[in-house]
Design a protein around this motif. Structure first.
Motif, PDB file in Angstrom:
ATOM      1  N   GLY A 176      57.912  33.980  38.125  1.00  0.00           N
ATOM      2  CA  GLY A 176      57.283  35.115  38.271  1.00  0.00           C
ATOM      3  C   GLY A 176      57.150  36.061  36.837  1.00  0.00           C
TER       4      GLY A 176
ATOM      5  N   GLN B 263      49.223  34.722  39.304  1.00  0.00           N
ATOM      6  CA  GLN B 263      49.821  35.668  39.891  1.00  0.00           C
ATOM      7  C   GLN B 263      49.343  37.046  40.441  1.00  0.00           C
TER       8      GLN B 263
ATOM      9  N   SER C 164      51.841  34.238  35.859  1.00  0.00           N
ATOM     10  CA  SER C 164      52.955  33.443  36.464  1.00  0.00           C
ATOM     11  C   SER C 164      53.095  32.029  35.833  1.00  0.00           C
TER      12      SER C 164
ATOM     13  N   ARG D 264      55.597  40.645  43.244  1.00  0.00           N
ATOM     14  CA  ARG D 264      54.776  39.561  42.707  1.00  0.00           C
ATOM     15  C   ARG D 264      54.656  38.214  43.563  1.00  0.00           C
TER      16      ARG D 264
ATOM     17  N   ARG E 148      52.859  34.236  43.802  1.00  0.00           N
ATOM     18  CA  ARG E 148      51.880  33.309  43.424  1.00  0.00           C
ATOM     19  C   ARG E 148      50.722  33.296  44.378  1.00  0.00           C
TER      20      ARG E 148
END
Length: 907
Positions: free
Chosen positions: A538, A469, A546, A430, A432
């Protein structure tokens, strides 16, 4: 947000014809509908404020209050003295040979408005000045563009400042501070003949200054804007539509359409309607933009962003605006905070497109940009802006800037990533989403174990106020093995960020007890607080919500779960988290977290609010602690509604807290047990906002603590779109005490290789290891194995290696792993003294083909289990002729050192 597109065929053809690189940068893709990149081009600068812009045939005219222009920062050239005016080449940004001086006998001369005749032959200039190049004029002048000289036959006299101009084939319309023209009464709006300046019958008298005027494309109506409250004695505040010949009011806008605290600063037209840019002062202001249709002259849409709009320009179905927008939460976009000085949106809606060049506030009133015009030259379009700014995109640039329709050269920011694995067979990678000032949709590539070939590609949208995210689930993993991941972000033009930092994870053999229990109940936010770097938090749930750290909570402290993990420590001052995506909350929801504290000043643990870094104006659906350590769960439904614990929990121990609300009312659980309930409290305040952890406003709530901010540790925050039942709350609390997999990484204590071609040479100090069948290389690794932790058994053993940096490090040949049964030492082993190997095979390693790439091989668990608590040797052998070169324990980076990953699961 919009998807990204390429350039038009016409523009691409023009570029292919051979435009000079300095004039027309290479074509690049930018956000769909947006005609310009966000990369500012070198442009000559002023030493003061640019108030007005106009253009004709590839030349841009800039007027304002300045006395010199100079080359762009860092470029050669000499400053030139001017008097409130400069003409510049649209494509190069440099002055032309057109030199006009606008001066006045007393006071300060200034240029405030400019307009070009439809035939592109005449530039009309308004402001406050008495001469142009020594030729007497009175605040309005007509300039022959071809010769760059005043037209002496144009003699219009405006005794006060002219702030707005519009031109048709035979008429010049003006707005400003004046109360007469050519000696005849005209209150702040007037029209004169374009040829000689003779006064027209047009009369649209207003009671306060005029600031904007445009004529509809059919020539029948004049659109006027300003500070006024009446037009020809009829009530109409800030905006009106009048007859273009007589000035009679044809559409008045009653009080409230534009608040009395706001004015119209600019008007622009296109084929579908017209647009206003508005500025306000004081409470209840309107600072945004309005789109209105022809025919009815009624509103099409209204953008209520706050931040003093100074200029609007419609181009190719996009409305560009100059402002200092700082709060667009009322239209579902960024909350009150940083200022954004340029915006782009479709002419059909308030939704912002992915175009975010920026300036600072600059000089004077600290407004930033004040004027926009669009010019074309050699097939390239240029958006120019002038104002009082002194920086553009963070670099020094005063008064003028420009952006082209080609040459997108800015790469997206580097993704900030993480990875976790809660159950066997899956890793969630994952990150940003990145920021790119002229592309809202970006392309992300995910790389595993150092490979140069991505294992997946994801497209995702982001803008600077909402960088949610994005994630990729890797199912091609083996339980018990470790994997590393990196991600890049690219725009459609091919500009690519650097590789992200590495995120590593070991895939469990058995599901993590607490995390899998939480995920089974379907949260739409789950922050585990296991991050090692700032500022990204996360989300392990499918919701991909996120978070962002604000203030800098301390990371890496021991967490609440028996199975491990970390928590964040909040300082009770300014440490907070907020979700990176604006959302709404349904009629049912649950909040869950763990905390540990000894605070006596209370604070908010988790809640919902309508702001991010600042305290929210709307805030509820929260769990907070009073000064005495009692816990409160509250929601607002016309009044504050709370349930609370009687017990105090600021005792320095970890506690589990859950708040639920739905049709059955509100309930508060602590350590798996319901401690409070009210069946009547079934509703909460409805608004769009952000999840907050560690602090937010608490004004007006019962037993309000001394601090809005919580001092202590917080771990495992989850938000659910449903009401968790008492059995599930209790199950979560119980699972937190269960032991999950224990993963131990064991680095090789000794390693070496032997070489059949140099049978008496020892390679124990080499930084690399080699494996090949013919001529032979063998490598040997020794590991000091730990004993199994109490109550566990070994369920997984994997060998991790990494190819070295040599070009031929990779191999196409499989490597066999066998136990070492003979004696050997790192320093003394050669081909002639190599140890005996056992007959069994521990596993097979499939090498990577590239250099600096990782590889993992599963080992026979029973064989390794039998050796726990002692030394264990592993040999790497091969039969092929393609050599494999691996980093040894003497490698310059510990990341390449061979190691065993041991997984111990509860018995």
């Amino acid at each position: 947000m919009r998807r990204t597109r390429g350039l038009s065929v016409a523009l691409a053809t023009a570029l292919a014809a051979g435009l000079a690189a300095a004039v027309a940068p290479q074509a690049g893709a930018i956000s769909e509908s947006v005609a310009f990149t966000a990369d500012d081009l070198p442009t000559w600068q002023t030493n003061g404020i640019v108030w007005a812009l106009a253009q004709a045939d590839g030349v841009v005219f800039a007027g304002g209050t300045f006395s010199a222009v100079r080359p762009p920062e860092g470029e050669t050239g000499s400053e030139q003295q001017v008097a409130n005016f400069v003409a510049l080449d649209a494509a190069t940004g440099a002055p032309t040979d057109c030199d006009l001086s606008f001066t006045v006998g007393s006071g300060t001369a200034t240029v405030r408005a400019m307009a070009v005749s439809p035939d592109q032959q005449t530039l009309y200039v308004g402001g406050y000045f008495g001469a142009v190049n020594g030729t007497a004029v009175s605040s309005v002048a007509a300039i022959d563009i071809d010769t760059c000289t005043p037209r002496t036959g144009f003699n219009a006299a405006f005794p006060a400042t002219v702030r707005a101009l519009a031109v048709t084939g035979d008429t010049v319309y003006a707005g400003g501070d004046f109360t007469s023209v050519n000696g005849q009464p005209r209150e702040r709006f007037a029209a004169v003949a374009a040829g000689n300046g003779a006064l027209r019958p047009f009369t649209a008298d207003v009671d306060e200054p005029g600031r904007a005027i445009e004529v509809t494309p059919d020539g029948q109506h004049a659109l006027i804007g300003g500070d006024f409250f009446t037009v020809n004695g009829q009530n109409s505040h800030a905006l009106a539509v009048v007859d273009a010949v007589r000035g009679d009011v044809e559409k008045a806008y009653p009080a409230g359409f534009i608040p009395n605290t706001s004015v119209v600063k600019d008007i622009d037209t296109d084929g579908t309607g017209f647009y206003t840019g508005n500025e306000g002062t004081g409470g209840g202001v309107f600072d945004g933009r309005i789109a209105l249709d022809y025919g009815t002259f009624d509103q099409r849409w209204r953008d209520t962003c706050l931040g003093a709009t100074q200029a609007v320009e419609s181009y190719q179905d996009v409305l560009y605006s100059a402002s200092h927008a700082h709060d667009c939460s009322s239209v579902g976009e960024f909350p009150d905070g940083r200022r954004q000085h340029f915006l782009a949106q479709p002419t059909t809606s308030t939704a912002k497109l992915g175009w975010f060049p920026d300036t600072n506030d600059g000089l004077g009133e600290g407004i930033g940009p004040r004027a926009i015009t669009i010019s074309s030259k050699n097939g390239v379009d240029y958006l120019w802006s002038g104002g009082e700014f002194t920086t553009v995109n963070g670099a020094a640039a005063q008064g003028l800037t420009r952006f082209a329709s080609t040459g997108d050269v800015g790469a997206p920011t580097v993704p900030v990533i993480g990875a976790d694995a809660v159950e066997p067979g899956k890793v969630k990678v994952r990150w940003r989403t990145s920021m790119d000032d002229d592309d809202s949709r970006l392309i992300y590539k995910i790389y595993r174990n150092g490979s140069s070939t991505p294992i997946g590609t994801v497209e995702a949208d982001s803008v600077y106020w909402e960088r949610p995210q994005a994630s990729f689930t890797d199912t091609g993993v083996t339980p018990g093995s470790s994997y590393s991941y990196r991600v890049t972000a690219s725009d459609p033009a091919g500009n690519t960020s650097a590789l992200s930092a590495t995120a590593s994870v070991t895939v469990p053999k058995t599901a993590e007890p607490y995390a899998s229990s939480v995920l089974a109940d379907g949260p739409n936010l789950y922050w585990r607080h296991d991050e090692k770097t700032t500022p990204y938090v996360g989300d392990s749930s499918a919701g991909d919500q996120s978070g962002v750290m604000s203030g800098g909570p301390a990371l890496g402290e021991a967490g609440a779960l028996t199975s491990g993990g970390t928590s964040f420590r909040f300082d009770g001052s300014d440490d907070r988290l907020y979700s990176d995506r604006r959302t709404t909350v349904g009629t049912s929801y649950s909040l869950e977290t763990w905390f540990r504290t000894t605070t006596t000043s209370g604070g908010k643990l988790v809640g919902f609010g309508n702001n991010t870094t600042r305290n929210s104006g709307s805030y509820d659906k929260h769990i907070y602690m009073a000064n005495d350590g009692r816990l409160f769960f509250g929601a607002y439904s016309g009044a504050t509604r709370t349930v609370n614990s009687l017990t105090r929990y600021n005792d320095g121990k970890w506690h589990h807290v859950v708040g639920t609300q739905g049709a059955g009312g509100m309930a508060l659980y602590v350590d798996g047990v319901r401690v409070a309930r009210n069946t009547a409290y079934t509703t909460h305040q409805s608004y769009a906002g952000y999840w907050r952890v560690g602090g937010d406003a608490l004004s007006g709530w019962p037993s309000r603590p001394s601090s809005d901010n919580f001092a202590g540790q917080i771990d495992e925050v989850a938000v659910y779109p449903t009401v968790l039942g008492a059995d599930r709350v209790a199950a979560h609390h119980q699972q937190a005490t269960k032991q999950g997999d224990t993963v131990t990484s064991v680095q090789a204590s000794e390693d070496t290789y032997v070489n059949e071609g140099s049978k008496s040479t020892a390679y124990g100090s080499a930084t690399s290891l080699a494996v090949r069948g013919s001529s032979g290389y063998e490598a040997y690794l020794r590991f000091a194995l730990p004993a199994a932790p109490a109550g566990t058994t070994l369920t997984g053993a994997a060998l991790e290696v990494r190819t070295d940096s040599s070009a031929t490090a990779g191999s196409a040949d499989a490597v066999t792993l066998r136990p070492v049964t003979g004696e050997w030492t790192e320093a003394g082993t050669t081909w002639n003294t190599k140890p005996a190997l056992g007959p069994s095979t521990l596993g097979t390693l499939t090498p990577p083909a590239a250099s600096n790439s990782g590889a993992t091989a599963e080992l026979d668990v029973a064989a390794v289990r039998a050796a726990l608590g002692g030394d264990y040797g592993v040999a790497l052998t091969g039969t092929g002729t393609d050599a494999l070169w691996l980093w040894s324990s003497e490698a310059p980076s510990a990341a390449g050192t061979p190691r065993l990953i041991l997984t111990f699961s509860p018995q």
